[in-house]
Write an enzyme that holds these catalytic residues in place. Structure first.
Site, short mmCIF file in Angstrom:
data_model
loop_
_atom_site.label_atom_id
_atom_site.label_comp_id
_atom_site.label_asym_id
_atom_site.label_seq_id
_atom_site.Cartn_x
_atom_site.Cartn_y
_atom_site.Cartn_z
N ARG A 23 -114.38 -33.66 49.33
CA ARG A 23 -115.47 -34.62 49.14
C ARG A 23 -115.01 -36.07 49.33
NH1 ARG A 23 -116.74 -33.68 43.24
NH2 ARG A 23 -114.49 -33.49 43.31
N GLU A 28 -108.37 -44.64 39.61
CA GLU A 28 -108.59 -45.81 38.78
C GLU A 28 -107.85 -46.96 39.45
OE1 GLU A 28 -106.95 -44.52 35.04
OE2 GLU A 28 -108.84 -43.60 34.43
N ASP A 47 -112.01 -61.60 40.26
CA ASP A 47 -111.71 -60.75 41.41
C ASP A 47 -112.11 -61.51 42.67
OD1 ASP A 47 -110.97 -58.76 39.69
OD2 ASP A 47 -112.51 -57.34 40.29
N ASN A 48 -111.27 -61.42 43.70
CA ASN A 48 -111.56 -62.05 44.99
C ASN A 48 -111.45 -60.99 46.08
OD1 ASN A 48 -111.68 -64.70 43.86
ND2 ASN A 48 -109.46 -64.74 43.81
N HIS A 61 -99.38 -68.83 50.29
CA HIS A 61 -100.04 -69.72 49.35
C HIS A 61 -99.50 -69.58 47.93
CE1 HIS A 61 -103.68 -68.98 52.17
NE2 HIS A 61 -102.96 -69.99 52.63
N LYS A 71 -101.17 -62.44 40.40
CA LYS A 71 -102.13 -61.71 41.23
C LYS A 71 -101.84 -60.22 41.21
CE LYS A 71 -102.65 -65.48 44.57
NZ LYS A 71 -102.44 -65.88 45.97
N TYR A 131 -108.17 -58.81 45.36
CA TYR A 131 -107.14 -59.19 44.40
C TYR A 131 -107.72 -59.82 43.15
CZ TYR A 131 -107.40 -63.89 46.59
OH TYR A 131 -107.82 -65.09 47.09
N GLU A 142 -103.26 -76.42 44.95
CA GLU A 142 -102.94 -75.44 45.97
C GLU A 142 -101.95 -76.02 46.98
OE1 GLU A 142 -105.17 -72.44 49.02
OE2 GLU A 142 -105.98 -74.46 48.82
N ASP A 169 -103.20 -73.70 57.13
CA ASP A 169 -101.96 -72.94 56.97
C ASP A 169 -100.92 -73.31 58.03
OD1 ASP A 169 -103.04 -71.77 54.75
OD2 ASP A 169 -103.25 -69.78 55.62
#
Length: 175
Positions: A23, A28, A47-48, A61, A71, A131, A142, A169
């Protein structure tokens, strides 16, 4: 869930138990009690998710204190080469990096503590990357390291001509 140590202290792979049959599968992907037991000081708050195509490189980063982030990263669909660089002053592995293949197939996750730069490159046609973070994003805190830093000499596994990287970047500094 199983914790697999890497060559850098604190940077670990988490391998969830996956139950598969005709199936599909069940697993988890996150369990608060597991995190509390193994990483008692971590409390994920957000959450991203990002979707990218082949050759997209995001990183390397990190955020400076007090907005540095732990993370927990994974790939839901597709395949990426994920890279974490130790930036912890005084660490025996300062400036060392670990790369791991994360994919929707292997279901591995990478736990990246504060004090690491992080980036990934998409190796499949597309990848859906997810993540968790334990601190808010702050554009003023940043920063990052250029992906092709000669000191790090990271093998991104695809030809340089196929790498797609943001202007921001491309302008990051060396380690």
């Amino acid at each position: 869930m199983e914790i697999i140590k890497t060559s850098i202290e604190g940077l670990v792979i988490i391998q969830p138990k996956v139950f598969e049959d005709e199936r599909g599968y069940f697993m988890e992907s996150y369990k608060e009690s597991f995190i509390k037991e193994n990483f008692p000081d971590i409390h994920f708050i957000q959450d991203n998710e990002s979707k990218s195509c082949y050759g997209v490189l995001r990183g390397l980063h990190f955020q400076k204190p007090p907005f540095d982030q732990t993370k927990l990263v994974r790939v839901i669909d597709g395949e990426v080469l994920d890279v974490a660089v130790d930036l912890r002053k005084g660490s025996l592995t300062y400036g060392k990096w670990v790369s791991i293949l994360l994919s929707g197939k292997n279901k591995k996750q990478l736990f990246i503590p504060k004090g690491f730069a992080h980036g990934y490159i998409v190796l499949s046609k597309n990848a859906l990357f997810s993540y968790k973070v334990d601190n808010l994003y702050s554009p003023d805190h940043e920063t990052g390291i250029i992906y092709n830093d000669k000191t790090l000499n990271i093998d991104w596994k695809i030809p340089k001509k196929n790498i797609l990287i943001s202007k921001k970047d491309q302008n990051l500094n060396s380690l």
